[in-house]
Design an enzyme around this catalytic site. Structure first.
Site, PDB file in Angstrom:
ATOM      1  N   GLY A  83       0.746  -1.418   0.156  1.00 48.19           N
ATOM      2  CA  GLY A  83      -0.065   0.048  -0.052  1.00 48.19           C
ATOM      3  C   GLY A  83       0.944   1.172   0.092  1.00 48.19           C
ATOM      4  CB  CYS A  84       0.025   4.807  -1.082  1.00 50.76           C
ATOM      5  SG  CYS A  84      -1.401   4.807  -0.379  1.00 50.76           S
TER       6      CYS A  84
END
EC number: 1.2.1.38
Lengths: 348, 348, 348, 348
Positions: D150-151
């Site tokens: 994920g970011c």
């Protein structure tokens, strides 16, 4: 003196919350009822937390009897709603201000073409006044129904008015290049209005035709005493929340200096509480009117040629919608025209 | 094949860092020297951290011998600098691309009026080619000096070209309503460019006259085979970093349908690597070109009338400055015109 | 009742124009004099066109006699100015509210270190009250000099107060992660504040140390009855004009449920006109306070663990500066605390 | 050498268009098929006009045979899709990179709780490698399935890694204050993502719990050799399109100077192509990585105390999604790790 009892139909969009913001501090207005089928039961301050501490009011189911108990009903709805309820309201003596487009065009055939529906109360049109106070103040005082002007039409008509009234320009090739902040697109969930789509970008839209074009054209034609008007109007989307700027171009039919036009504009709007002609040599930004009901404008003759350029700015949600509606209310109910509309624009 | 040895004079502004960004990945270019009096000794990647890992180069004191060792010198300076150094450089066989305005106007009296200084090398003007490849590609190949076009002039000229070349519009009343992102105002510290001043606001500026107006007028006049052009150009400031949009208005002298004009535009730009005519019915946003060298445009005849509207978008720092300069370099050095300019626009 | 006669020293920055915006509609305040050495003679409405129609006032040269004729003087100046003029003003019976930092720290050695100048009126410090009404309302009533709190300190102290007053958290490791809009950097022309630099970017700054850290630490220490406080404060710059958000982290020393903390916060601020504890489960955005004097906050215990998180938002120019100054004025002059501060936040 | 034949499932969101942007200029990749049930038949360049001139490809109906003819399939879909197709693909010898969350958590019970669905292929988990190259490069080379991080988890894990690997901080109270641009919310039409809602505002969200928290916690725990980690993670929404900044707070268990930590971080990431430790005394902005695959970070010990602060920035769509996915592809297919990822960040 008794406060004006107000009903709002709709009110879950940006025009609605702006009406509530402005009315919260209006000393002679009392919002008695606000209706929304989808949000009935929810407190307005829960939906719009900026209103916390200012309103206890909740959205209620649409109910004609509650609206009839009001002195004035604002429609802050999609087009088509106001025309379905207005006949019954005015029959009951309630006055109506429609912030949507239902009553904006006198030519109903044109209206039906652009709005793609049947107009359901042509008989009401004779009671309607177009709510641009700078042009129709006297008629507004007695009006039963106000067609509150569109945002672009307000900025464009006010900018062209001194030129057209004085008969100074060729009406055969008028250009209005309009720019609007994103709140003009409303509070509906659309991909094209997403922040990641709109931020850091600029575009023209509706070039082939926009609903505000016939409204503007009708308004301008009235200013020319019926002389036909050929207007090209191109709207653009600006990556900001509020504000409209319109840059207007016309060809002078008589040579005029910039000083002469400056004087013409100042004379035209000297007594207007909400139109401000900027000093010669200056230009308005939309931030000079953010959150306020002012329209500010400037007029130029670039390089002393034969083209006149006007730039006119408003806050689309205030002078372009809710503020102008309240200005109309003040006029209708013989209140001071500035009442509740003294907000200073937010700068920076 | 040997790389083109490049010198950059200036380079501490946004045009300079954009040249460096694009040249970093150009397979046939090598930046050998970049000069700045104020920043001499500082590494470019310390000033512009986006360049970290891409350049070891530092700014150096201006030094003519270092520049003469290059094949090509870009001037990314305020106006007035390029004209002072260009004669010596071209005498030494170095080719020059000026991203400022020193060589943009052939009428030097007009130039001196707008730029408020004496032009110091009128004798060089015969070596200058105006660097708009879509018009002057053949001349650019051999040019010693390129006047890289201004940002607004690029967007406006490309948009009007098909109409003027075909002789379809009244050149007596052309309107160009231009809008630019804030990077166009440069990296200088001015109150008017502060984020708190510029964000969430929109305005016209330079209405009484802008330096790009005579540049555009000269360019348009060339397209009409000398027929005089009466252009009104009004620039506006958009609260976004990059991008220019120009909306152009003209009166058709012959009736043309939208489909005919769509075909005309597509034909005109069919072989151009960096001009894209959008499909009929669509419109370009500036975000469709952000960071890329493309110009995208659309043409409309609103309501089938006699007015034609063109909307043309570019990234002011790329096709409007550094990218177009590299496109000119590619043409001058017989490199593939697209080389180093294949960046896809950043969306969203 | 006579209006409060007000002088403003400085007033060419964002704090100054915000004071003028708010005072324009304050029914019991009259701005009699506004001084600026650099802008003397200019009308305030020419510098800040949002004020057109609201003020005829012009900036005047600093003149102590004019200020002594006022009831109250606001300093909206860089630090160092207020302390040079305050002794003479209070000797003349004029009360002072300093929106800068001159009187914010009781430990003058710390002050001199962070502000890098000699404090010139230590003898005045005994007359100073720290102008956070939620903590020092009683003392403000009689104060001769108000040190108006910083923007970050207001958001952070109000957020931590209920926890510290109740002794619920470990004061040995408090974290305040602050975020501010760009107007907090002021109206000075700096490259780092340019729109093209700031827009579309986010960063931490001042991580090694920020002037607001000792102010916050002093304030928090007062809330713990002198227990030492170990605070880490990191400010960040948000690409928006107005607004501060502070996210606060602390370790609970006693297990508490979210519901218990919700009740604690609601009890703490039940009677405060300008602090709003959001309903359980909701969170404040800065847009809920834009242009208004409200501080809105929420408290959470993520995953029911031992960490408490508070998020607190204000408009940095209102509750974080000019609005809080007027709130202090109202308290000092026995006016209703809300007077002139009823603005509804601008949404959208 | 043969190009890697690529399939993309999904691809109508921002992660999809970013994959296409980056792959357009990747010399060893060929996008052979892109599927979308809703957009089948539409050309990708019609949906995303920035791709005009770069792709002729059209979206096609999902078809397993077409995907099986690829070397690698990217899933740019909502969670739940990748796990339904991955078993069949890897059985056919196709390698998979999932940009969604289906394979990110090894503890499937936790996964099912946060994603509120049954995990359908637990048997595949043994083939999955968590695609953070700076930690798992060796395992990625051979992996059949990559869980692309994920970011927020990318920014936070890279920032904490040097501290945790060296055992320098108290893992019992870690704080990660994350901030993301609006593209992180995706391309879905939601009122909360409208420009008029998001612009000029800042807020915390998901304070009570966010799906990225368990992913981060798992990652950090791996770095501590299993020592339990107590992390508080609060995400915030920034009014910008791209970019993530994470400010990390931890308590040092051993006294360390800033210089020592600077050296530790530089040593840790010396050979990493996409992690850049900023020079001592400087700080990263998100604009320094916009459009690029870099993670830039800085480490501080404010006031020489016992708290360490790390600030780490990435472009959420590049290093936080599509760029990292391509980095993983390069590693898996023995291509140079930087290939196709040399974009210089867009500044300004």
């Amino acid at each position: 003196m008794q406060k004006v009892k107000i009903g709002i139909v709709g009110g879950t969009g940006y025009t609605g919350v702006e009406l509530l913001r402005l009315l919260a501090n209006h000393p002679q207005a009392e919002v008695c009822v606000i209706t929304s089928r989808s949000e009935a039961g929810q407190r307005v301050a829960d939906m719009f937390p900026n209103l916390r501490g200012h309103y206890d009011l909740a959205f209620s189911e649409p109910n004609m009897e509650n609206l009839k108990a009001c002195d004035l009903v604002f429609f802050a709805t999609p087009h088509g709603v106001a025309m379905s309820q207005t006949p019954e309201l005015i029959a009951a003596g309630v006055r109506v201000i429609d912030l949507a487009a239902d009553f904006r065009l006198t030519d109903l055939a044109v209206w039906e073409k652009w709005y793609d529906m049947k107009h359901t109360c042509p008989e009401v049109m004779s009671e309607v006044v177009y709510g641009l106070p700078e042009v129709f103040r006297e008629q507004i005082k007695q009006a039963k129904v106000i067609a509150n002007p569109g945002c672009y039409p307000t900025a464009v008509q006010l900018g062209f008015q001194p030129l057209l009234a004085a008969g100074l320009v060729d009406t055969g090739f008028l250009v209005a290049d309009g720019k609007s902040g994103v709140s003009g697109a409303g509070r509906g969930a659309k991909v094209g209005s997403l922040s990641a789509e709109v931020s850091e970008s600029f575009k023209a839209y509706g070039v082939s035709g926009h609903r505000h074009a016939p409204e503007i054209a009708e308004g301008l034609t009235r200013m020319t005493q019926g002389q036909p008007v050929n207007l090209t109007f191109v709207p653009h989307l600006v990556p900001m929340i509020r504000g409209i700027e319109a840059t207007l171009y016309a060809k002078l039919t008589l040579p005029k200096t910039q000083a002469e036009l400056q004087a013409l504009f100042e004379d035209c709007y000297r007594d207007e509480p909400f139109v401000d002609v900027m000093p010669a040599g200056s230009l308005p930004d939309t931030k000079m009117v953010k959150g306020s009901n002012m329209c500010r404008m400037a007029v130029y003759v670039p390089a002393g040629g034969d083209t006149v350029v006007v730039t006119s700015v408003i806050d689309n949600l205030v002078k372009g919608a809710a503020g102008q509606a309240i200005q109309n209310m003040n006029i209708m109910f013989a209140l001071p025209e500035r009442m509740g509309l003294e907000q200073v624009a937010l700068l920076p």
